[in-house]
Design an enzyme around this catalytic site. Structure first.
Site, PDB file in Angstrom:
ATOM      1  N   ARG A  58       0.880  -1.177   0.000  1.00  0.00           N
ATOM      2  CA  ARG A  58       0.000   0.000   0.000  1.00  0.00           C
ATOM      3  C   ARG A  58       0.906   1.212   0.000  1.00  0.00           C
ATOM      4  NH1 ARG A  58      -5.381   1.332   3.475  1.00  0.00           N
ATOM      5  NH2 ARG A  58      -6.127  -0.081   1.861  1.00  0.00           N
ATOM      6  N   HIS A  85      -7.177   0.941  -6.548  1.00  0.00           N
ATOM      7  CA  HIS A  85      -7.406   0.072  -5.376  1.00  0.00           C
ATOM      8  C   HIS A  85      -8.086  -1.209  -5.886  1.00  0.00           C
ATOM      9  CE1 HIS A  85      -7.781  -1.280  -1.400  1.00  0.00           C
ATOM     10  NE2 HIS A  85      -8.650  -0.422  -0.889  1.00  0.00           N
ATOM     11  N   GLN A  88     -10.080  -3.814  -3.673  1.00  0.00           N
ATOM     12  CA  GLN A  88     -11.388  -3.271  -3.301  1.00  0.00           C
ATOM     13  C   GLN A  88     -12.387  -3.479  -4.432  1.00  0.00           C
ATOM     14  OE1 GLN A  88     -12.328  -1.553  -0.263  1.00  0.00           O
ATOM     15  NE2 GLN A  88     -14.283  -2.041  -1.185  1.00  0.00           N
ATOM     16  N   ASP A 181     -17.166   7.413  -1.864  1.00  0.00           N
ATOM     17  CA  ASP A 181     -15.936   7.259  -1.084  1.00  0.00           C
ATOM     18  C   ASP A 181     -15.625   8.616  -0.459  1.00  0.00           C
ATOM     19  OD1 ASP A 181     -13.521   6.340  -0.029  1.00  0.00           O
ATOM     20  OD2 ASP A 181     -12.435   6.424  -1.918  1.00  0.00           O
ATOM     21  N   CYS A 221     -16.450   1.862   0.254  1.00  0.00           N
ATOM     22  CA  CYS A 221     -15.305   1.004   0.561  1.00  0.00           C
ATOM     23  C   CYS A 221     -14.932   1.038   2.041  1.00  0.00           C
ATOM     24  CB  CYS A 221     -14.108   1.433  -0.285  1.00  0.00           C
ATOM     25  SG  CYS A 221     -13.637   3.159   0.009  1.00  0.00           S
ATOM     26  N   ARG A 249     -14.103  -8.584   1.137  1.00  0.00           N
ATOM     27  CA  ARG A 249     -12.670  -8.374   0.931  1.00  0.00           C
ATOM     28  C   ARG A 249     -11.905  -9.666   1.252  1.00  0.00           C
ATOM     29  NH1 ARG A 249     -10.580  -3.210   1.182  1.00  0.00           N
ATOM     30  NH2 ARG A 249      -8.739  -4.331   0.456  1.00  0.00           N
TER      31      ARG A 249
HETATM   32  N1   CP Z   1     -11.396  -0.132   2.138  1.00  0.00           N
HETATM   33  C1   CP Z   1     -10.122  -0.237   2.590  1.00  0.00           C
HETATM   34  O1   CP Z   1      -9.178  -0.489   1.823  1.00  0.00           O
HETATM   35  O2   CP Z   1      -9.997  -0.040   3.925  1.00  0.00           O
HETATM   36  P1   CP Z   1      -8.636   0.047   4.760  1.00  0.00           P
HETATM   37  O3   CP Z   1      -8.005   1.378   4.410  1.00  0.00           O
HETATM   38  O4   CP Z   1      -9.080  -0.028   6.188  1.00  0.00           O
HETATM   39  O5   CP Z   1      -7.742  -1.076   4.363  1.00  0.00           O
HETATM   40  N1  NVA Z   2      -9.844   6.800  -1.354  1.00  0.00           N
HETATM   41  C1  NVA Z   2      -9.541   6.353  -0.011  1.00  0.00           C
HETATM   42  C2  NVA Z   2      -9.760   4.889   0.110  1.00  0.00           C
HETATM   43  C3  NVA Z   2      -9.439   4.282   1.443  1.00  0.00           C
HETATM   44  C4  NVA Z   2      -9.659   2.802   1.488  1.00  0.00           C
HETATM   45  C5  NVA Z   2      -8.105   6.709   0.309  1.00  0.00           C
HETATM   46  O1  NVA Z   2      -7.234   6.523  -0.541  1.00  0.00           O
HETATM   47  O2  NVA Z   2      -7.847   7.195   1.407  1.00  0.00           O
END
Ligand code: CP
Ligand code: NVA
Length: 262
Positions: A58, A85, A88, A181, A221, A249
Site C-alpha cells: 500500500r 485500489h 477493493q 468514497d 469502501c 474483501r
Molecule cells: N477499504 C479499505 O481499503 O480499507 P482500509 O483502508 O481499512 O484497508
Molecule cells: N480513497 C480512499 C480509500 C481508502 C480505502 C483513500 O485513498 O484514502
C-alpha cells in the site's frame, strides 16, 4: 505486506486470508524496514523476492508499486495506491454479483471524487465485466484520462457503458448501486478544505437515494465520514450493504492469493 499508509480492512483481511490458506503473512510498516531509512525500492524488491512468494504493498505513489513490480521476481499485489485500489474493486464486483445475481444488468453510479483510487478501480472493473457505470463528479475531480481510456478500451470489448456526469441527481436516477468514497483520501490532507468545497453537493443522503431504483443498494469502501460524503441514515439504513462489502474483501482476496500462488 508493506504499508506506507494506515489500513484496517485490507491489512486484517489479507493477513487472515493468508493464514486461512496456510501461508505465512508478514505485515510491515514502511518505517520498520530499511525502506524507511532510504533503502531503494528496487533493492528492497530484489531482496524480499529471495525470501517470500508474493509482495503486497500500500503506497502513496503508484510509481513505487511499478518500481517494486519491475524489480521483484515474485508477484506484486496493489493494496492501494494514489491511482488504483484493485482488491477493493474485485470485492465490490463480487458484492454486486452477490446482491443482484449478475453485473451486466445493474446500473452502478459512483458519486463524489471521481479521480481517486476507488473510483478508478470501480470504473475499470465494471468496464471489464461488461456492466454500466456512471460517475458523477465536479469537473476538476473527474477520472484521470489514462484510466478512462483503459476503461473505454475494455468497454468496447465487453459492451460495458460508461457515462461521466456532473449532476449527482441526474446520475442517480434509476441507479441500482449508489457508491461513494471519502472526499479527502490519504495523502490529500493539504487539499482538504478545497475538496470539501468542491464536493459539498455530492453527499449521498436519503433524498439522493430516493431518486435511485427501488432495489438500490448503497456501497462504500470504508472508512466512511458520516455527515460528509454520506449521511448516517444512509450508511445505517436499509440500502446499506457496506458490511457485506467489507466481509467480501476476505473471500475475494483468498481467491486472488490462491490464483496467484498456486
Ligand atoms: N477499504 C479499505 O481499503 O480499507 P482500509 O483502508 O481499512 O484497508
Ligand atoms: N480513497 C480512499 C480509500 C481508502 C480505502 C483513500 O485513498 O484514502
Amino acid at each position: 505486506m508493506i504499508f506506507e499508509k494506515p489500513s484496517t480492512r485490507t491489512r486484517v483481511s489479507m493477513e487472515v486470508a493468508a493464514v486461512q490458506l496456510g501461508a505465512y503473512p508478514l505485515a510491515l510498516r514502511r518505517e520498520e524496514l530499511q525502506l524507511g531509512r532510504g533503502e531503494p525500492i528496487k533493492d528492497t524488491a530484489r531482496v524480499l523476492s529471495r525470501y517470500v512468494d508474493a509482495i503486497a504493498a500500500r503506497v502513496y505513489s503508484h510509481e513505487s508499486l511499478e518500481e517494486m513490480a519491475a524489480y521483484a521476481t515474485v508477484p506484486v499485489i496493489n493494496m492501494l495506491s494514489d491511482v488504483e485500489h484493485p482488491l477493493q474493486a474485485l470485492a465490490d464486483a463480487f458484492t454486486i454479483k452477490e446482491k443482484f445475481g449478475a453485473i451486466d444488468r445493474v446500473k452502478v453510479v459512483y458519486v463524489g471524487d471521481g479521480r481517486n483510487n476507488v473510483a478508478h478501480s470501480l470504473l475499470l472493473v465494471i468496464a471489464k465485466l461488461g456492466g454500466h457505470i456512471a460517475v458523477a463528479s465536479p469537473p476538476a475531480l473527474q477520472p484521470r484520462r489514462d484510466v478512462l481510456e483503459a476503461a473505454r478500451a475494455a468497454a468496447s470489448e465487453t459492451g460495458a457503458t460508461i457515462e461521466l456526469l456532473e449532476d449527482p441527481k441526474e446520475a442517480v436516477r434509476g441507479a441500482d448501486v449508489v457508491y461513494t468514497d471519502v472526499w479527502v483520501s490519504m495523502g490529500e490532507e493539504a487539499e482538504a478544505e478545497e475538496r470539501r468545497k468542491l464536493l459539498q453537493d455530492y453527499q449521498v443522503n436519503a433524498e439522493l437515494m430516493s431518486l435511485a431504483s427501488n432495489r438500490a443498494v448503497f456501497m462504500h469502501c470504508l472508512p466512511a465520514h458520516r455527515g460528509e460524503e454520506v449521511t448516517d441514515d444512509v450508511i445505517e439504513g436499509p440500502w446499506s450493504v457496506v458490511w457485506d462489502q467489507a466481509e467480501n474483501r476476505l473471500h475475494v482476496q483468498k481467491a486472488v492469493l490462491a490464483l496467484i500462488l498456486s
